[in-house]
Design a protein around this motif. Structure first.
Motif, PDB file in Angstrom:
ATOM      1  N   HIS A 158      -0.122 -48.427   9.959  1.00  0.00           N
ATOM      2  CA  HIS A 158      -0.561 -48.185   8.577  1.00  0.00           C
ATOM      3  C   HIS A 158      -1.767 -49.088   8.336  1.00  0.00           C
ATOM      4  O   HIS A 158      -1.703 -50.294   8.586  1.00  0.00           O
ATOM      5  CB  HIS A 158       0.575 -48.516   7.603  1.00  0.00           C
ATOM      6  N   HIS A 159      -2.847 -48.498   7.854  1.00  0.00           N
ATOM      7  CA  HIS A 159      -4.087 -49.251   7.719  1.00  0.00           C
ATOM      8  C   HIS A 159      -4.263 -49.766   6.293  1.00  0.00           C
ATOM      9  O   HIS A 159      -4.251 -48.983   5.354  1.00  0.00           O
ATOM     10  CB  HIS A 159      -5.249 -48.322   8.093  1.00  0.00           C
ATOM     11  N   VAL A 203      -1.840 -42.100   0.838  1.00  0.00           N
ATOM     12  CA  VAL A 203      -2.996 -42.120  -0.077  1.00  0.00           C
ATOM     13  C   VAL A 203      -4.083 -43.094   0.385  1.00  0.00           C
ATOM     14  O   VAL A 203      -5.282 -42.822   0.264  1.00  0.00           O
ATOM     15  CB  VAL A 203      -2.568 -42.398  -1.545  1.00  0.00           C
ATOM     16  N   MET A 204      -3.680 -44.240   0.949  1.00  0.00           N
ATOM     17  CA  MET A 204      -4.700 -45.210   1.362  1.00  0.00           C
ATOM     18  C   MET A 204      -5.592 -44.630   2.453  1.00  0.00           C
ATOM     19  O   MET A 204      -6.814 -44.734   2.400  1.00  0.00           O
ATOM     20  CB  MET A 204      -4.043 -46.504   1.841  1.00  0.00           C
ATOM     21  N   GLY A 231       2.130 -46.526  -0.708  1.00  0.00           N
ATOM     22  CA  GLY A 231       0.941 -45.910  -1.304  1.00  0.00           C
ATOM     23  C   GLY A 231       0.660 -46.381  -2.713  1.00  0.00           C
ATOM     24  O   GLY A 231       0.131 -45.648  -3.541  1.00  0.00           O
ATOM     25  N   LYS A 232       1.035 -47.630  -2.982  1.00  0.00           N
ATOM     26  CA  LYS A 232       0.810 -48.175  -4.325  1.00  0.00           C
ATOM     27  C   LYS A 232      -0.088 -49.410  -4.268  1.00  0.00           C
ATOM     28  O   LYS A 232      -0.434 -49.876  -3.189  1.00  0.00           O
ATOM     29  CB  LYS A 232       2.163 -48.572  -4.940  1.00  0.00           C
ATOM     30  N   LYS A 233      -0.410 -49.939  -5.452  1.00  0.00           N
ATOM     31  CA  LYS A 233      -1.107 -51.224  -5.515  1.00  0.00           C
ATOM     32  C   LYS A 233      -0.225 -52.267  -4.851  1.00  0.00           C
ATOM     33  O   LYS A 233       0.997 -52.219  -4.989  1.00  0.00           O
ATOM     34  CB  LYS A 233      -1.299 -51.663  -6.980  1.00  0.00           C
ATOM     35  N   GLU A 259      -5.323 -45.819  -9.125  1.00  0.00           N
ATOM     36  CA  GLU A 259      -4.815 -47.201  -9.075  1.00  0.00           C
ATOM     37  C   GLU A 259      -5.072 -47.837  -7.713  1.00  0.00           C
ATOM     38  O   GLU A 259      -5.482 -48.988  -7.621  1.00  0.00           O
ATOM     39  CB  GLU A 259      -3.292 -47.217  -9.323  1.00  0.00           C
ATOM     40  N   VAL A 260      -4.819 -47.062  -6.676  1.00  0.00           N
ATOM     41  CA  VAL A 260      -5.027 -47.570  -5.320  1.00  0.00           C
ATOM     42  C   VAL A 260      -6.516 -47.781  -5.051  1.00  0.00           C
ATOM     43  O   VAL A 260      -6.935 -48.820  -4.533  1.00  0.00           O
ATOM     44  CB  VAL A 260      -4.377 -46.610  -4.288  1.00  0.00           C
ATOM     45  N   ALA A 276      -2.186 -42.274  -9.810  1.00  0.00           N
ATOM     46  CA  ALA A 276      -1.618 -43.046  -8.695  1.00  0.00           C
ATOM     47  C   ALA A 276      -2.681 -43.300  -7.623  1.00  0.00           C
ATOM     48  O   ALA A 276      -2.748 -44.389  -7.036  1.00  0.00           O
ATOM     49  CB  ALA A 276      -0.423 -42.302  -8.092  1.00  0.00           C
ATOM     50  N   SER A 334       2.493 -51.347  -0.625  1.00  0.00           N
ATOM     51  CA  SER A 334       1.281 -50.732  -0.091  1.00  0.00           C
ATOM     52  C   SER A 334       1.618 -49.614   0.897  1.00  0.00           C
ATOM     53  O   SER A 334       0.957 -48.575   0.914  1.00  0.00           O
ATOM     54  CB  SER A 334       0.437 -51.827   0.570  1.00  0.00           C
ATOM     55  N   TYR A 359      -6.529 -51.763   3.196  1.00  0.00           N
ATOM     56  CA  TYR A 359      -7.938 -51.543   2.854  1.00  0.00           C
ATOM     57  C   TYR A 359      -8.527 -52.642   1.990  1.00  0.00           C
ATOM     58  O   TYR A 359      -9.285 -52.387   1.056  1.00  0.00           O
ATOM     59  CB  TYR A 359      -8.150 -50.139   2.241  1.00  0.00           C
ATOM     60  N   GLY A 360      -8.164 -53.889   2.326  1.00  0.00           N
ATOM     61  CA  GLY A 360      -8.834 -54.990   1.652  1.00  0.00           C
ATOM     62  C   GLY A 360      -8.057 -55.544   0.480  1.00  0.00           C
ATOM     63  O   GLY A 360      -8.434 -55.328  -0.674  1.00  0.00           O
ATOM     64  N   ALA A 361      -6.949 -56.235   0.768  1.00  0.00           N
ATOM     65  CA  ALA A 361      -6.203 -56.938  -0.276  1.00  0.00           C
ATOM     66  C   ALA A 361      -5.369 -58.025   0.401  1.00  0.00           C
ATOM     67  O   ALA A 361      -4.399 -57.731   1.080  1.00  0.00           O
ATOM     68  CB  ALA A 361      -5.298 -55.983  -1.050  1.00  0.00           C
ATOM     69  N   PHE A 390      -7.701 -50.908  -6.691  1.00  0.00           N
ATOM     70  CA  PHE A 390      -7.026 -52.166  -6.342  1.00  0.00           C
ATOM     71  C   PHE A 390      -7.555 -52.771  -5.047  1.00  0.00           C
ATOM     72  O   PHE A 390      -7.761 -53.981  -4.951  1.00  0.00           O
ATOM     73  CB  PHE A 390      -5.515 -51.931  -6.212  1.00  0.00           C
ATOM     74  N   TYR A 391      -7.792 -51.925  -4.052  1.00  0.00           N
ATOM     75  CA  TYR A 391      -8.181 -52.419  -2.726  1.00  0.00           C
ATOM     76  C   TYR A 391      -9.707 -52.476  -2.644  1.00  0.00           C
ATOM     77  O   TYR A 391     -10.384 -51.515  -3.045  1.00  0.00           O
ATOM     78  CB  TYR A 391      -7.609 -51.496  -1.645  1.00  0.00           C
TER      79      TYR A 391
END
Lengths: 424, 157
Positions: free
Chosen positions: A164-165, B26-27, A184-186, B61-62, B58, A181, A167-169, B65-66
């Motif tokens: 799972h990739h 989603v990411m 698929g969430k914040k 938000e992603v 949704a 994450s 993306y900068g956090a 955030f990133y």
């Protein structure tokens, strides 16, 4: 001896290939465990004996963590690997996934067998795309060779593993943020309890370990827990990869026995660059306290050694600073980092990290006041222990330790509006 | 809105997760969309959400955030320079100065011809190779010196 565990293919050609890994007996331990149906309790016992502690920074005993997973559960259990290295100065797990990915895969498969996990994810830091692609290829190789997938070695053990990739956090290095994450969430950390062992990915029992921890497992089960423990010292079994960066001649990863005296590690990394003098070291990433040269030079690199010397091992991210380093400007950069990366969920951290950054910045801008030093200490103390996750404490640590050990530099900056070290 | 190729790549990501947890993709879906289109507009984000059958909010938000997602157009080559502690100790300031002078823009800006965007990044987890930057979230360039930066810029079309 160096490179005995996670980097044991490093001296060979194509260290990251399946062929190379198999040439040193790779996947044989998994095969033996699965086909001989070795008992989970026996495996967990060996991991406990090994003294392996979480290599991501928290240092929690891995065997104990494994024993928290529910043995009997009617549904899918998950296994997660944390390769989300974002703590400044940390770059060891990247070298595992690009130089010895199969040992990580084997370690995860053994863990999956032990804990009854059917599906696994390796969460890889967003910025290292090329290494993510390389790891995905290693997964394909392992699948094709019958080390991942259904009914492995003709038994009823099945395990699927995916990458799972990120993306900068930075916050996704925290295990429950990482789980969010994956969903698929914040990446905002969850309240604990419940811990991931009972409520993890998709609300299912989940075990999360660091890359280096999983990659140590095949060695432990091949040679026995005691052999791993014996490589290290009391309370710090095994080897550790120290990621050495900053002002040394040869920055890089050094896998050495736990308990190595700091001066030896420093000389492996070629010593201080440009013939300069050592000024300070952050031994385990910025969420561990900075140490002045005098205290680190007498310390050993293990959990107890560094804690006795006033800091901690963290992820083994050793940041070296020579005598040309201005501690005030360095703290400004670190404080900006924590401010930028706070997820915003808890008020003390969201607001406090901003305060810390703005106050340190105003000192660097020549607008500092002497009472700012007390203000910084006060704000830091009011973040620590008042947030859901450890990022708040991590943000407070550099501020408190930099001021504690280098107070005169801060006072000089406030009085003169410029650095005592660089004059600028 | 996205090419068949991108959609196929999103479909492949979806196979990693249970059917009832399509949001997990989603990411990567947003990353794939950004790779094709250069940045993520509100419409692109909504399209991705729709494709995954999740609420648009949704996905938004992603995306917000990133920090590797771009919510505004960027240049053809986005250069993200790490300036965190290990890179700073080994001269990332010099790399930043050099890029700014050479390209005539400041950090966070795009050259008028739309070729380059330069921005500051947080730790990329490759600190042994400091100072460093990466290009379009893909290519990591380590052990930088001003000369090496010139060489790399020379290769970019």
């Amino acid at each position: 001896m160096a490179n005995e565990v996670c980097f044991r293919t490093l001296h060979l050609p194509n260290p990251g290939s399946l062929e190379t890994y198999r040439s040193i007996g790779g996947y044989e331990t998994l095969k033996r465990i699965v086909t001989e149906k070795v008992k989970a309790t026996e495996i967990i016992n060996q991991v406990k004996i090994s003294g392996l502690r979480g290599r991501g920074g928290a240092g929690f005993p891995t065997g104990l963590k494994w024993s928290f997973m529910p043995r009997y559960y009617d549904g899918t259990k998950y296994l997660v690997c944390n390769t989300d290295e974002g703590e400044p100065g940390t770059f060891k797990d990247r070298d595992i996934i690009r130089y010895n990915p199969h040992q990580l895969i084997e370690g995860m498969a053994i863990a999956a067998y032990t804990l009854g996990a059917r599906v696994g994810y390796n969460y890889i830091h967003g910025e290292i795309w090329e290494d993510y692609v390389f790891f995905e290829r290693a997964l394909d190789e392992a699948r094709a060779a019958g080390f991942l997938g259904e009914n492995l070695f003709g038994t009823n053990f099945s395990f699927d593993l995916y990458a799972h990739h990120g993306y900068g956090a930075y916050i996704c290095g925290e295990e429950t943020a990482l789980i969010e994450s994956i969903e698929g969430k914040k990446g905002q950390p969850r309240f604990k309890p419940p811990f991931p062992a009972s409520f993890g990915v998709y609300g299912k029992p989940t075990n999360v370990n660091n890359t280096e921890s999983y990659a140590s497992i095949p060695f432990i089960l091949q040679h026995g827990g005691q052999a791993f423990q014996d490589l290290g010292v009391a309370n710090s079994g095994g080897t550790k990869i120290f990621a050495v960066s900053g002002h040394v001649e040869k920055p890089g990863n050094y896998e050495v026995n736990m308990g190595i005296p700091f001066p030896e590690l420093l000389s492996l990394a070629g010593g201080i660059w440009k013939g300069r003098q050592l000024k300070a070291v952050i031994p385990g990433g910025p969420s561990t306290a900075v140490m002045p040269a005098a205290s680190i030079m007498g310390a050993t690199m293990d959990y107890d050694g560094l804690s006795k010397a006033g800091s901690s091992l963290g992820a083994g991210s050793v940041i070296i600073m020579d005598d040309s380093t201005c501690m005030v400007q360095t703290l400004k950069r670190l404080s900006y980092f924590f401010f930028e990366e706070s997820c915003g969920q808890c008020t003390p951290c969201r607001e406090g990290t901003g305060w810390l950054y703005r106050v340190v910045k105003r000192i660097v801008d020549g607008e500092g006041r002497m009472e700012d030093l007390d203000l910084l200490t006060d704000v830091s103390s009011n973040i620590s222990g008042r947030t859901i996750c450890a990022l708040g404490d991590a943000a407070a640590t550099p501020v408190l330790s930099f001021i504690k050990h280098f107070r005169p530099e801060f006072e000089y900056y406030i009085q003169h509006g410029r650095s005592m070290v660089t004059g600028k | 809105m996205l090419s068949q190729e991108s959609l196929a790549r999103i479909d492949r990501e979806l196979t990693k997760y249970p059917d009832d947890h399509r949001q997990s993709a989603v990411m990567s879906a947003l990353r794939i969309a950004q790779d094709e289109l250069g940045w993520l507009s509100k419409d692109t984000i909504a399209f991705v959400a729709d494709y995954l059958r999740i609420p648009a909010i949704a996905a938004l938000e992603v995306a917000t955030f990133y920090n590797m997602y771009e919510l505004e157009p960027v240049g053809r080559h986005k250069i993200t320079v790490c300036t965190n502690i290990s890179c700073m100790l080994r001269g990332s300031d010099e790399i930043v100065d050099h890029l700014e002078k050479r390209l005539g823009v400041h950090m966070g800006e795009t050259t008028p011809d739309g070729k380059y965007t330069i921005k500051e990044g947080e730790c990329m987890g490759c600190c042994g190779g400091a100072p460093l930057f990466h290009i379009n979230n893909k290519r990591m360039c380590e052990y930088l010196t001003p000369e090496k930066v010139d060489e790399i810029l020379g290769e970019l079309k």
